[in-house]
Design a protein around this motif. Sequence first.
Motif, PDB file in Angstrom:
ATOM      1  N   TRP A  55       0.794  -1.220   0.000  1.00  0.00           N
ATOM      2  CA  TRP A  55       0.000   0.000   0.000  1.00  0.00           C
ATOM      3  C   TRP A  55       0.836   1.284   0.000  1.00  0.00           C
ATOM      4  O   TRP A  55       0.506   2.226  -0.741  1.00  0.00           O
ATOM      5  CB  TRP A  55      -0.961   0.014   1.182  1.00  0.00           C
ATOM      6  N   TYR A  58       1.852   1.910  -3.480  1.00  0.00           N
ATOM      7  CA  TYR A  58       0.668   2.231  -4.287  1.00  0.00           C
ATOM      8  C   TYR A  58       0.242   3.676  -4.083  1.00  0.00           C
ATOM      9  O   TYR A  58      -0.103   4.378  -5.052  1.00  0.00           O
ATOM     10  CB  TYR A  58      -0.473   1.280  -3.915  1.00  0.00           C
ATOM     11  N   GLU A  59       0.254   4.162  -2.846  1.00  0.00           N
ATOM     12  CA  GLU A  59      -0.137   5.536  -2.567  1.00  0.00           C
ATOM     13  C   GLU A  59       0.805   6.536  -3.240  1.00  0.00           C
ATOM     14  O   GLU A  59       0.357   7.566  -3.749  1.00  0.00           O
ATOM     15  CB  GLU A  59      -0.155   5.768  -1.055  1.00  0.00           C
ATOM     16  N   CYS A  62      -0.016   6.500  -6.871  1.00  0.00           N
ATOM     17  CA  CYS A  62      -1.352   7.051  -7.082  1.00  0.00           C
ATOM     18  C   CYS A  62      -1.337   8.576  -7.009  1.00  0.00           C
ATOM     19  O   CYS A  62      -2.086   9.251  -7.727  1.00  0.00           O
ATOM     20  CB  CYS A  62      -2.315   6.491  -6.036  1.00  0.00           C
ATOM     21  N   CYS A  63      -0.484   9.131  -6.154  1.00  0.00           N
ATOM     22  CA  CYS A  63      -0.388  10.590  -6.050  1.00  0.00           C
ATOM     23  C   CYS A  63       0.162  11.212  -7.340  1.00  0.00           C
ATOM     24  O   CYS A  63      -0.179  12.345  -7.678  1.00  0.00           O
ATOM     25  CB  CYS A  63       0.492  10.978  -4.866  1.00  0.00           C
ATOM     26  N   ARG A  68      -7.048   6.608  -9.343  1.00  0.00           N
ATOM     27  CA  ARG A  68      -7.019   5.416  -8.491  1.00  0.00           C
ATOM     28  C   ARG A  68      -7.348   4.164  -9.300  1.00  0.00           C
ATOM     29  O   ARG A  68      -6.750   3.106  -9.089  1.00  0.00           O
ATOM     30  CB  ARG A  68      -8.002   5.568  -7.330  1.00  0.00           C
ATOM     31  N   SER A 372      -4.193   5.167   3.950  1.00  0.00           N
ATOM     32  CA  SER A 372      -4.359   6.585   4.204  1.00  0.00           C
ATOM     33  C   SER A 372      -5.640   7.081   3.562  1.00  0.00           C
ATOM     34  O   SER A 372      -6.384   6.344   2.943  1.00  0.00           O
ATOM     35  CB  SER A 372      -3.152   7.359   3.651  1.00  0.00           C
ATOM     36  N   GLU A 374      -8.247   8.811   1.058  1.00  0.00           N
ATOM     37  CA  GLU A 374      -8.356   8.606  -0.383  1.00  0.00           C
ATOM     38  C   GLU A 374      -7.752   9.780  -1.131  1.00  0.00           C
ATOM     39  O   GLU A 374      -7.990  10.935  -0.838  1.00  0.00           O
ATOM     40  CB  GLU A 374      -9.829   8.438  -0.774  1.00  0.00           C
ATOM     41  N   THR A 375      -6.935   9.432  -2.128  1.00  0.00           N
ATOM     42  CA  THR A 375      -6.290  10.449  -2.919  1.00  0.00           C
ATOM     43  C   THR A 375      -7.286  11.092  -3.863  1.00  0.00           C
ATOM     44  O   THR A 375      -8.085  10.418  -4.503  1.00  0.00           O
ATOM     45  CB  THR A 375      -5.135   9.831  -3.731  1.00  0.00           C
TER      46      THR A 375
END
Length: 376
Positions: A55, A58-59, A62-63, A68, A372, A374-375
């Motif tokens: 994760w 991935y975050e 994703c940023c 997403r 964390s 949601e982006t």
Amino acid sequence: MADRLRRRFFMKSRKIVVTSLTASLLVLLFYLLAKILIPFIQSFLWASIIVILSWPLYEKVCCKVKSRSFTALLFTALMLIFILLPFAYFVTHLVNEATDLYPVVEKTLKDPNWQENFKRHKTLAFVIDQGKPILEKLNIEISQIVSTVSRKTAAIAGAIFKNSFIVLFRIFMTAIFIFMLYRDGPKILDGLRTFIPLPNWRCRQMEQDIYRMLQAIFFGVFFTAIVQGIMGGIGFAILGLPSPLFFGTLMAFFALFPVGGAALVWLPGAVILLATGSVTKGVILAIWGGILVSSLDNFLRPILISGRSKFPLILVFIGALGGIMAFGFMGIFVGPIVLAITGRILLVFEEILHPQHPDDEPEEETTEPVVSKETT
């Protein structure tokens, strides 16, 4: 007066009947729901473990990507290519080697000169003369263990090939769950928090415990055991010994145990090589196993686990081994997680029974969260 009492009795009886019927209906619905979901639990647990461990990466991606769904699809494809499909390929070759190994083991154990070769070496001859009954008994146990493991692994191979459709379906469902958890992980976690009768900061502490425990299991136990198994299998392959993948897997399994470890596999192999006249191979295997296999446990695990977990390593081992006995291979992750959650709940009860500052909320932990927000 009598009509009023009769009416009250009727209302109470009706309430009891409605409550009983509602409870029975809920029990039936939960039973049917469990029957529906049980076939997918294993796939969901594997997907959850993969997503939680990956994760943070991935975050970060994703940023940068700002989508997403696309990032979730990308990571799902990567996990499918680099984890699920190689694992299926590995299992297939493992059962093939086990199937080929069984007749070799059976033929070796039937050789009348196999035990006599031990007596040709002075070092081993002394052991035989002093403890021949014990050695013979040990020899019988070793032969039974190796034969049983090979035979059962061969049986597993047949079951896997017969149920290949089920295996492929579970891989497919695991990939689906991975995508869903990547894309909707924060929403799912927020929904789960509403059913936990604890403050949000307590839930976040529990999430941190699960994340730290998973890291400790993966890096401190699972990954270290895999590296030891790979090095042991490479040693068997270099020396031209049969079934290096099978014995490498055995070494990885025994490396999970804090006592003995991978030496329970390579050390008897070195002794057998010395006894059968392959002195050079036996010495090389002993040196290889002592330096490049078992010694990895002493310095690789502290490096990998350093700063990742506050849990005692013995607690991680107990949870992993107990989980394997209770839930199978999946238990290597499930067991320690259950211990971590139980420990956090016991701390909550301790603070409830012996409150110090009940109105003060503790400071947030600085460790990276499992999931964390949601982006956008």
